[in-house]
Design an enzyme around this catalytic site. Structure first.
Site, mmCIF file in Angstrom:
data_model
loop_
_atom_site.group_PDB
_atom_site.id
_atom_site.type_symbol
_atom_site.label_atom_id
_atom_site.label_comp_id
_atom_site.label_asym_id
_atom_site.label_seq_id
_atom_site.Cartn_x
_atom_site.Cartn_y
_atom_site.Cartn_z
ATOM 1 N N ASP A 38 0.972 -1.278 0.054
ATOM 2 C CA ASP A 38 -0.239 0.082 0.490
ATOM 3 C C ASP A 38 0.829 1.312 -0.142
ATOM 4 O OD1 ASP A 38 -2.631 -1.736 0.558
ATOM 5 O OD2 ASP A 38 -1.221 -2.023 3.087
ATOM 6 N N GLU A 213 -11.113 -1.529 -3.065
ATOM 7 C CA GLU A 213 -10.788 -1.116 -2.226
ATOM 8 C C GLU A 213 -9.206 -0.258 -2.799
ATOM 9 O OE1 GLU A 213 -9.727 -3.877 0.129
ATOM 10 O OE2 GLU A 213 -8.052 -4.775 -0.807
#
EC number: 3.2.1.99
Length: 344
Positions: A38, A213
C-alpha cells in the site's frame, strides 16, 4: 445449457490474457524495494521522494528519484496511533499529500477481517521520521443501517486550494464511499458518506462479493475536457502460494471515470461502477508480475512530467509471502481518455 456466469468468466480471462501481452514490466527499482504494501509516494520541494507504506507503524523510505535508490528511514508513528480499536491492532494503507507547509498522512487502524476500524491523520513539516504529530481519528462516523462500510483505505483529494477537500475510503462491506473533510484537513465535515463504487460479483472461490478497495482519485484534462478517475484495487490480495485465488480473481488495478468529482463513475464500456459492477482493467498479473494493487498516481517531474502508476506486487521469482511484496511503478498515458500502461 452452458452456465452464463462461467461463460462470462471465460471471456473475462481471455480479455485479461490479451491485455497482459501488452503490459510492460515494472520500471527498475533500486535499494529498499521489498516488504512494501500500500505505498503512497510524494516528492518534497527539495527533490527528495518519500514512500510511505504499510508495516512497522507506517514505514518511511526516501530516494533522490522514483527509481531509487530507496533507503528505509524509520517509522512514521513509532509508538503507534492514538486510536484504540482492538488489541494487537495494525496501521495500514497511508495516503499522503502536501499543502501550505505541511504533509498530511491519513492511515487506517484495523485488523484483518475487522469492520470496527478507524482512520487517523498525522502531520509533519518535513515528512521525516521523528517529525510527525499524530492527531488521531478524523472522526468519520461508524457504520449505520444505511451506510454499512469499513473505515479503511483513506484517500484525500483536493483539486485547488479553495476547493472542497474530498475523502474516499472503504473496502469490503459495500466497498468505496466518498465524503468531505473540514478545511483544516484534520476532521470530518459532517457530510454523510455516499457509496461510489461497488462490485456484487461472487467469485467462484469465495462465498462473499468481490473486494473493491484502495481507492485513489486523480483528475486530468483530455482535449480540454476534465475527467475524474477513480482508481481502485479489485480481487484477492496477499495470498500465500498454496492458497492463491482462481486465475482472474487475484488483485488487479481498475479504474472508472466521471465528469464530476462526485460521479456517476463509469467504465470504458459505459457500465456504472456502483450499480452495474463496472470497472476497466488498468493492470493485472503478467509474466512474473502477480496481483498488482494498493496503487496511487503521481506526476514525475524528473521524467518530463510523465504520470506514474505505483503499486505493490508479487514477483513470482522472489516469493508470495507478505515480506516478499515489491514496490513497482509504470508510466501511464491518458491520450485515449483512459489510463494505458506504457513502456518508458
Amino acid at each position: 445449457m452452458p452456465n452464463p456466469s462461467l461463460f462470462a468468466g471465460l471471456i473475462s480471462l481471455v480479455a485479461i490474457a490479451r491485455r497482459a501481452e501488452l503490459w510492460p514490466n515494472p520500471e527498475p527499482c533500486l535499494g529498499n524495494c521489498t516488504y512494501i504494501h500500500d505505498p503512497s509516494v510524494i516528492q518534497r520541494s527539495d527533490g527528495t521522494w518519500f514512500r510511505i507504506s504499510t508495516n512497522g507503524n507506517i514505514a518511511i523510505a526516501t530516494a533522490p528519484a522514483l527509481v531509487g535508490p530507496w533507503e528505509y528511514k524509520g517509522a512514521m508513528l513509532p509508538q503507534g496511533s492514538k486510536i484504540d480499536v482492538v488489541n494487537e491492532q495494525e496501521i495500514w494503507a497511508p495516503d499522503v499529500f502536501f499543502n501550505d507547509g505541511l504533509f498530511y498522512a491519513y492511515y487506517s487502524v484495523s485488523q484483518i477481517g475487522l469492520q470496527t476500524s478507524d482512520i487517523g491523520v498525522a502531520t509533519s513539516e518535513t515528512a521525516e521520521p521523528g517529525n510527525w504529530t499524530d492527531h488521531g481519528s478524523v472522526g468519520l462516523p461508524t457504520k449505520t443501517d444505511k451506510s454499512n462500510y469499513n473505515r479503511i483505505d483513506p484517500n484525500f483529494f483536493i483539486e485547488c486550494p479553495t476547493c472542497d477537500p474530498y475523502f474516499q475510503f472503504g473496502s469490503a462491506w459495500n466497498d468505496i464511499y466518498q465524503t468531505t473533510l473540514k478545511k483544516d484537513f484534520l476532521s470530518w465535515s459532517g457530510s454523510a458518506p455516499v457509496q461510489k463504487a461497488y462490485n456484487s460479483t461472487l467469485p467462484p472461490s469465495q462465498d462473499y462479493a468481490s473486494i473493491t478497495e484502495g481507492s485513489f482519485m486523480f483528475w486530468w484534462n483530455i482535449d480540454g475536457k476534465k475527467y475524474y478517475y477513480l482508481f481502485f484495487s479489485s480481487g484477492t490480495c496477499c495470498a500465500s502460494k498454496d492458497a492463491l485465488a482462481a486465475p482472474g480473481d487475484e488483485y488487479k488495478i481498475m479504474v472508472c471515470r466521471s465528469e464530476s468529482v462526485n460521479g456517476t463513475f463509469v467504465d470504458m464500456e459505459g457500465k456504472d461502477c456502483l450499480t452495474e459492477n463496472g470497472g476497466t482493467l488498468v493492470l493485472g498479473s503478467h509474466g512474473d508480475v502477480y496481483a498488482p494493487g494498493g496503487q496511487g498516481v503521481v506526476v514525475d517531474p524528473d521524467n518530463k512530467g510523465k504520470i506514474a502508476l505505483y503499486y505493490h506486487y508479487v514477483n513470482k521469482t522472489i516469493g508470495y509471502e507478505y515480506e516478499d511484496f515489491q514496490f513497482g511503478y509504470n508510466y501511464i498515458d491518458f491520450a485515449s481518455g483512459w489510463p494505458i500502461v506504457v513502456a518508458s
